[in-house]
Design a protein around this motif. Structure first.
Motif, PDB file in Angstrom:
ATOM      1  N   ILE A   1     -34.886  82.740   8.008  1.00  0.00           N
ATOM      2  CA  ILE A   1     -35.848  81.845   8.724  1.00  0.00           C
ATOM      3  C   ILE A   1     -35.881  82.166  10.242  1.00  0.00           C
ATOM      4  N   ALA A   2     -37.242  82.568  10.600  1.00  0.00           N
ATOM      5  CA  ALA A   2     -37.236  83.020  11.714  1.00  0.00           C
ATOM      6  C   ALA A   2     -37.277  81.682  12.850  1.00  0.00           C
ATOM      7  N   LEU A   3     -36.608  81.914  13.930  1.00  0.00           N
ATOM      8  CA  LEU A   3     -36.262  80.712  14.812  1.00  0.00           C
ATOM      9  C   LEU A   3     -37.433  81.130  16.105  1.00  0.00           C
ATOM     10  N   GLU A   4     -37.735  79.893  16.783  1.00  0.00           N
ATOM     11  CA  GLU A   4     -38.439  79.851  18.133  1.00  0.00           C
ATOM     12  C   GLU A   4     -37.519  79.297  19.038  1.00  0.00           C
ATOM     13  N   TYR A   5     -37.665  79.973  20.372  1.00  0.00           N
ATOM     14  CA  TYR A   5     -36.728  79.481  21.518  1.00  0.00           C
ATOM     15  C   TYR A   5     -37.606  78.024  21.876  1.00  0.00           C
ATOM     16  N   ARG A   6     -36.531  77.025  22.374  1.00  0.00           N
ATOM     17  CA  ARG A   6     -37.043  75.703  22.616  1.00  0.00           C
ATOM     18  C   ARG A   6     -36.508  75.286  24.000  1.00  0.00           C
ATOM     19  N   GLU A   7     -35.257  75.338  24.180  1.00  0.00           N
ATOM     20  CA  GLU A   7     -34.855  74.987  25.629  1.00  0.00           C
ATOM     21  C   GLU A   7     -33.164  75.593  25.588  1.00  0.00           C
ATOM     22  N   HIS A   8     -32.654  75.593  26.840  1.00  0.00           N
ATOM     23  CA  HIS A   8     -31.187  75.774  27.109  1.00  0.00           C
ATOM     24  C   HIS A   8     -30.749  74.791  28.169  1.00  0.00           C
ATOM     25  N   ALA A   9     -29.331  74.690  27.698  1.00  0.00           N
ATOM     26  CA  ALA A   9     -28.694  73.917  28.803  1.00  0.00           C
ATOM     27  C   ALA A   9     -28.371  75.065  30.203  1.00  0.00           C
TER      28      ALA A   9
END
Length: 348
Positions: A220-228
Motif C-alpha cells: 500500500i502506497a503511503l503519503e507523508y503526514r508529519e514528523h516529530a
C-alpha cells in the motif's frame, strides 16, 4: 632413483623457461562498478505501528437518563450515525417554557412601545423590556441547543472501539459514553534515526510503502503526514507519520505492527557526493582504507587510498580515493596486486 642433484637441476631448468607475464598477473574475473553510475538512493525497512487519525472518548454535554445505545464494538459507522441518546422529555419541556417566556416578553415590549408613544412611560422602561426580550431569545436558543445535546452522533467516519457506559443509567455531563477512532484514513508511525530524519525536509522526494502481512509482493502506497522534531528519550529516534486509505479487503486495525519501506530520491544527495559498494573497501595493516581502481585501457588495477563517510546499508559515502566515472573493483580485492591485469565480469 632420481638423485637430489638431478631434481635440483630439473627445477632450475623449468624455472628458466619463458612464461607469459599476463598468465601470472591475470585474475579470472572481478566485479567492477563505475562511480556515479548507481543512484545513491537510500532504502530502509522499519517496523511500524498502525494507528487511527485520532482516538476520542465521546460524551454528552448535558446530564440525563441514557435510554438508547444502539452500537456494537468493532463496527464502522459513517459520519452522522446515532451513537447514544438521552431521555429528552425534560429538555423539550424547558424549550416550551422558554418559548412561552419569549412570547410574553414580546407582548410586553409591544405594549410599552404604545405607551411610549403617548408619553405614558419613560424611555428607560421600554429599554428594560427590550433587554428582557433579548434574554428570552437567548434562553430559547440555549434550550434548543440543550435538546440537541441529548443525541450523540458520530462526528466522523468512526470505528467503535469500546462502550464506556450502559443503558438506563443516569449520566452527568461530560461522562464518557463510547470510545471511537477516526478511521477516515489510517496512519503508520515509524521511528527514524537521526541520519535519515533530515530527508523529511523534502517529503515530496520520499517514497514509502506498507508491505502487507504474508505477502510482500503487494503493498500500500503511503503519503507523508508529519514528523516529530524531538527524539524518543529511550531509543533516540524521531517519529515519522504516513497516511493511507483504509483497505476494505484487509482487516488492518489500529495497534497492529507492519513493515514500512522508505526510499529516498537520489536528488536528496549532494551532486558531488559519491558512494560505492561496501565490498569495494579494503583495509590496510594500519587500519586505513584503500580501493582497487581499474584502468579499462590497460586492463590492470591500481591501488588508491580512500576516505569514507556514512555507511547506508551496503553502500558507503566515498570522500576521496576515486572520482565519478572511474571503475573500482567490488570483489576479490584481497587477491589483487599493484598492476595486475584483470578481466571485468558484471554478471554475478
Amino acid at each position: 632413483m632420481i638423485k637430489k642433484a638431478q631434481v635440483l637441476v630439473l627445477f632450475m631448468l623449468f624455472s628458466a623457461l619463458p612464461v607469459n607475464a599476463s598468465e601470472i598477473n591475470a585474475l579470472s574475473s572481478v566485479k567492477i562498478e563505475t562511480l556515479g553510475e548507481l543512484a545513491p538512493a537510500i532504502s530502509r525497512r522499519f517496523v511500524g505501528r498502525v494507528d487511527a487519525v485520532s482516538n476520542v472518548n465521546l460524551s454528552f454535554q448535558v446530564a440525563g437518563h441514557l435510554i438508547n445505545l444502539p452500537i456494537q464494538q468493532g463496527r464502522l459507522l459513517p459520519k452522522g450515525s446515532l451513537l447514544a441518546e438521552l431521555d429528552s422529555t425534560d429538555y423539550k419541556l424547558a424549550l416550551e417554557q422558554a418559548k412561552v417566556r419569549l412570547k410574553q416578553a414580546q407582548r410586553d415590549v409591544d405594549r410599552k412601545h404604545l405607551l411610549l408613544k403617548s408619553n405614558s412611560v419613560p424611555r428607560a422602561v421600554v429599554d428594560e423590556a427590550e433587554d428582557q426580550l433579548h434574554l428570552a431569545k437567548i434562553a430559547v436558543e440555549a434550550a434548543q441547543r440543550n435538546l440537541s445535546y441529548t443525541r450523540l452522533d458520530v462526528p466522523f467516519d468512526a470505528l467503535i472501539t469500546r462502550r464506556l457506559a450502559s443503558r438506563y443509567v443516569n449520566l452527568a455531563a461530560g461522562t464518557p459514553v463510547v470510545r471511537v477512532q477516526d478511521v477516515s484514513e489510517l496512519r503508520a508511525h515509524i521511528g527514524v534515526p537521526e541520519d535519515l530524519i533530515r530527508l523529511v525536509n523534502n517529503p515530496d522526494l520520499i517514497q514509502a510503502k506498507l508491505l502487507l502481512p504474508n505477502n510482500e509482493s503487494t503493498f500500500i502506497a503511503l503519503e507523508y503526514r508529519e514528523h516529530a522534531t524531538e527524539p524518543d528519550p529511550v531509543v533516540q529516534t524521531y517519529q515519522v507519520t504516513f497516511g493511507f486509505e483504509r483497505p476494505q479487503a484487509l482487516n488492518l486495525l489500529p495497534g497492529m505492527t507492519v513493515t514500512v519501506v522508505v526510499t529516498a530520491d537520489p536528488r536528496l544527495h549532494p551532486v558531488e557526493q559519491l558512494d560505492v559498494a561496501l565490498s569495494a573497501l579494503n583495509t590496510a595493516n594500519d587500519g586505513s582504507y584503500y580501493l582497487w581502481v581499474f584502468d579499462p585501457e590497460l586492463g590492470q588495477v591500481t591501488k588508491r587510498k580512500a576516505k569514507i563517510g556514512n555507511i547506508n546499508g551496503d553502500r558507503v559515502t566515498l570522500l576521496s580515493g576515486a572520482i565519478a566515472g572511474e571503475q573500482v573493483i567490488t570483489s576479490g580485492g584481497s587477491h589483487l596486486r599493484e598492476g595486475m591485469k584483470v578481466k571485468p565480469f558484471n554478471h554475478f
